[in-house]
Design a protein around this motif. Structure first.
Motif, PDB file in Angstrom:
ATOM      1  N   ASN A 326       0.833  -1.206   0.000  1.00  0.00           N
ATOM      2  CA  ASN A 326       0.000   0.000   0.000  1.00  0.00           C
ATOM      3  C   ASN A 326       0.870   1.259   0.000  1.00  0.00           C
ATOM      4  O   ASN A 326       0.609   2.210  -0.749  1.00  0.00           O
ATOM      5  CB  ASN A 326      -0.954   0.005   1.196  1.00  0.00           C
ATOM      6  CG  ASN A 326      -1.732   1.302   1.260  1.00  0.00           C
ATOM      7  OD1 ASN A 326      -1.277   2.286   1.822  1.00  0.00           O
ATOM      8  ND2 ASN A 326      -2.900   1.325   0.623  1.00  0.00           N
ATOM      9  N   LYS A 333      -0.422   9.422  -4.297  1.00  0.00           N
ATOM     10  CA  LYS A 333      -1.662   9.938  -3.695  1.00  0.00           C
ATOM     11  C   LYS A 333      -1.346  10.621  -2.364  1.00  0.00           C
ATOM     12  O   LYS A 333      -1.861  11.690  -2.055  1.00  0.00           O
ATOM     13  CB  LYS A 333      -2.639   8.766  -3.481  1.00  0.00           C
ATOM     14  CG  LYS A 333      -3.850   9.074  -2.621  1.00  0.00           C
ATOM     15  CD  LYS A 333      -4.874   7.958  -2.690  1.00  0.00           C
ATOM     16  CE  LYS A 333      -4.927   7.036  -1.499  1.00  0.00           C
ATOM     17  NZ  LYS A 333      -5.445   7.601  -0.265  1.00  0.00           N
ATOM     18  N   GLU A 334      -0.475  10.005  -1.592  1.00  0.00           N
ATOM     19  CA  GLU A 334      -0.168  10.558  -0.272  1.00  0.00           C
ATOM     20  C   GLU A 334       0.729  11.799  -0.371  1.00  0.00           C
ATOM     21  O   GLU A 334       0.604  12.725   0.437  1.00  0.00           O
ATOM     22  CB  GLU A 334       0.416   9.459   0.625  1.00  0.00           C
ATOM     23  CG  GLU A 334      -0.695   8.481   1.007  1.00  0.00           C
ATOM     24  CD  GLU A 334      -0.235   7.173   1.628  1.00  0.00           C
ATOM     25  OE1 GLU A 334       0.981   6.958   1.744  1.00  0.00           O
ATOM     26  OE2 GLU A 334      -1.117   6.367   1.984  1.00  0.00           O
ATOM     27  N   ARG A 414      -7.603   5.030  -7.969  1.00  0.00           N
ATOM     28  CA  ARG A 414      -7.115   5.483  -6.664  1.00  0.00           C
ATOM     29  C   ARG A 414      -5.597   5.740  -6.649  1.00  0.00           C
ATOM     30  O   ARG A 414      -5.128   6.659  -5.989  1.00  0.00           O
ATOM     31  CB  ARG A 414      -7.480   4.380  -5.660  1.00  0.00           C
ATOM     32  CG  ARG A 414      -7.443   4.739  -4.212  1.00  0.00           C
ATOM     33  CD  ARG A 414      -8.037   3.578  -3.401  1.00  0.00           C
ATOM     34  NE  ARG A 414      -7.713   3.731  -2.000  1.00  0.00           N
ATOM     35  CZ  ARG A 414      -8.414   4.462  -1.138  1.00  0.00           C
ATOM     36  NH1 ARG A 414      -9.490   5.091  -1.542  1.00  0.00           N
ATOM     37  NH2 ARG A 414      -8.034   4.553   0.124  1.00  0.00           N
ATOM     38  N   TYR A 415      -4.868   4.916  -7.362  1.00  0.00           N
ATOM     39  CA  TYR A 415      -3.407   4.965  -7.254  1.00  0.00           C
ATOM     40  C   TYR A 415      -2.741   5.165  -8.614  1.00  0.00           C
ATOM     41  O   TYR A 415      -3.246   4.693  -9.633  1.00  0.00           O
ATOM     42  CB  TYR A 415      -2.875   3.647  -6.658  1.00  0.00           C
ATOM     43  CG  TYR A 415      -3.506   3.264  -5.335  1.00  0.00           C
ATOM     44  CD1 TYR A 415      -3.435   4.107  -4.233  1.00  0.00           C
ATOM     45  CD2 TYR A 415      -4.179   2.052  -5.190  1.00  0.00           C
ATOM     46  CE1 TYR A 415      -4.019   3.755  -3.018  1.00  0.00           C
ATOM     47  CE2 TYR A 415      -4.763   1.689  -3.976  1.00  0.00           C
ATOM     48  CZ  TYR A 415      -4.683   2.550  -2.898  1.00  0.00           C
ATOM     49  OH  TYR A 415      -5.253   2.209  -1.700  1.00  0.00           O
TER      50      TYR A 415
END
Ligand SMILES: CC(C)=CCC/C(C)=C(\C)COP(=O)(O)OP(=O)(O)O
Ligand SMILES: [Mg+2]
Length: 421
Positions: A326, A333-334, A414-415
């Motif tokens: 992850n 994204k982070e 999402r990624y």
């Protein structure tokens, strides 16, 4: 060694589902008194060392399940009922996109059964409405999460949709708590301990006096995270034995402890040392998901086998590998989220004084080492304790590891990968 081919688990999940599982709620699994600590210390006899990057030969052999004459029926159950004519909600069964992180050790999985994916996607939306999970404007993100594809990929031995739904509701509830309490949907480190503790009582109920019990009962309806935890747990209890349910509660307490450490560091702007980060991430971890593999498979790994140190090591290593996956897939994204979001590449870059690219590539190596350690530990345990329910559980955990990688790789909504290659 980016892709060493199908996992010994995924290629041969031949396993013993039909023969070894009970497909009830796991009752009837005989206790196997085969594990004593001194036995677990015994290495696999006479197996030559596996070539770097290859699965351990003992893992390959032992997780392959029964072979030879008369064993053709001993393969993992797939859905064999009538076709489920479910409409496909957005995001349910799009063709899988995405590419693996270069150099990441992983095992590909078969494309998850689209019929199952569609039915899970339909039912989980029904459940989300039932518990009033999110406002309409979050629907795209809910669909983009593709939880149906996730859970079908991770639980190839689930006997039916009802069993898969046990895992699916929990996966959604866990993410709602993370998003709403800790992260970017209203979360904050401030006051997190109180919120998490009260939500934890939806899993591990309060026993108090008649005067105070009603206020607690009412509190479980007061926000989406608590409604989700309460309902998902209620369903789990219908499919899990008391010891499986308690195993899950323990894992969730671990998860909440990990959230608290991450929040404490965010509040004081502390960047942990790499080993400290890895310790926090062992708790703030996917572990509660693979450890219900037997409940979702309809059988039970008895508590005394689950509690053995060798089994605990296998589970911890699997959880750690899945969670670093992850960190790697969610890196961009982070980076784009407000403030500093800790993940392994960020911590390595900061603490070891290397470039972000070097840090990311080192994090890939850490992941690969964890994966190899997981496979070696699983192989050793399978040799030390050749019990059918141990082998099936180990296969289930490995299938979860592989399905989790598949979902991260294919979730391009999402990624996205950084531009390091
Ligand atoms: C499903 C479950 C037990 C989740 C626990 C914690 C969690 C959300 C993760 C381990 C995933 O990590 P992260 O919070 O970084 O998730 P995203 O990167 O935002 O997908
Ligand atoms: Mg992440």
């Amino acid at each position: 060694m980016p892709d060493p081919g199908p996992s010994p688990v995924q290629s041969s999940l031949p396993a013993a589902a039909a023969a070894f599982g009970t497909y009830g709620h796991g009752r009837g699994v005989e206790a196997v008194g085969c594990i004593r600590p001194e036995q677990l210390a015994v290495p696999a006899p006479a197996d030559p060392p596996a070539p770097a990057g290859a699965p351990h030969p003992a893992l390959e052999r032992l997780l392959r399940g029964p072979s030879g004459l008369g064993t053709a029926g001993l393969h993992l159950a797939r859905y064999e009922g009538p076709p489920l004519a479910a409409p496909e909600p957005a995001g349910a069964a799009e063709p899988a996109a995405g590419r693996p992180i270069p150099g990441l050790y992983h095992h590909p999985v078969p494309e998850p059964d689209p019929v199952r994916v569609a039915e899970i996607s339909r039912r989980i939306k029904e459940w989300a409405d039932e518990v009033d999970l999110y406002p309409p404007e979050w629907e795209d993100q809910f669909d983009g999460f593709c939880v149906g594809r996730y859970m079908v990929a991770c639980h190839p031995d689930a006997p039916d949709i009802d069993h898969l739904m046990l895992a699916t509701r929990l996966m959604v509830a866990e993410n709602v708590v993370d998003d709403c309490y800790c992260e970017d949907h209203g979360g904050s480190p401030v006051g997190l301990g109180g919120r998490l503790l009260l939500a934890h009582t939806a899993l591990d109920p309060l026993h108090t006096t008649t005067e105070y019990q009603p206020a607690w009962t009412e509190s479980l309806r007061s926000d989406a995270p608590r409604r989700a935890y309460r309902s998902a747990m209620e369903h789990l209890l219908q499919g899990a034995s008391p010891s499986q349910a308690d195993r899950f509660r323990h894992d969730m307490a671990r998860l909440h402890l990990g959230y608290l450490a991450e929040a404490a560091w965010a509040e004081t702007d502390y960047v942990p040392q790499v080993w400290e980060y890895l310790a926090m991430r062992q708790f703030n971890n996917f572990r509660p998901c693979p450890t219900i593999t037997d409940t979702v498979g309809g059988y039970e790994l008895p508590a005394d086998l689950h509690a053995q140190p060798a089994m605990q090591r296998v589970i911890a290593l699997a959880g750690n590998a899945t969670t670093i996956v992850n960190d790697l897939y969610s890196y961009t994204k982070e980076l784009a989220s407000p403030g500093r979001h800790l993940n392994l590449p960020v911590v390595i870059a900061e603490r070891e004084g290397v470039s972000v690219k070097e840090a990311y590539l080192k994090a890939v190596e850490v992941h690969n080492d964890l994966m190899h350690a997981f496979e070696a530990a699983a192989a050793e345990l399978a040799v030390s304790c050749p019990a059918p329910n141990v082998a099936r559980f180990l296969r289930g955990v490995a299938a979860w590891v592989d399905g989790n990688h598949y979902w991260h790789m294919t979730n391009t909504y999402r990624y996205s990968l950084p531009d390091f290659w």
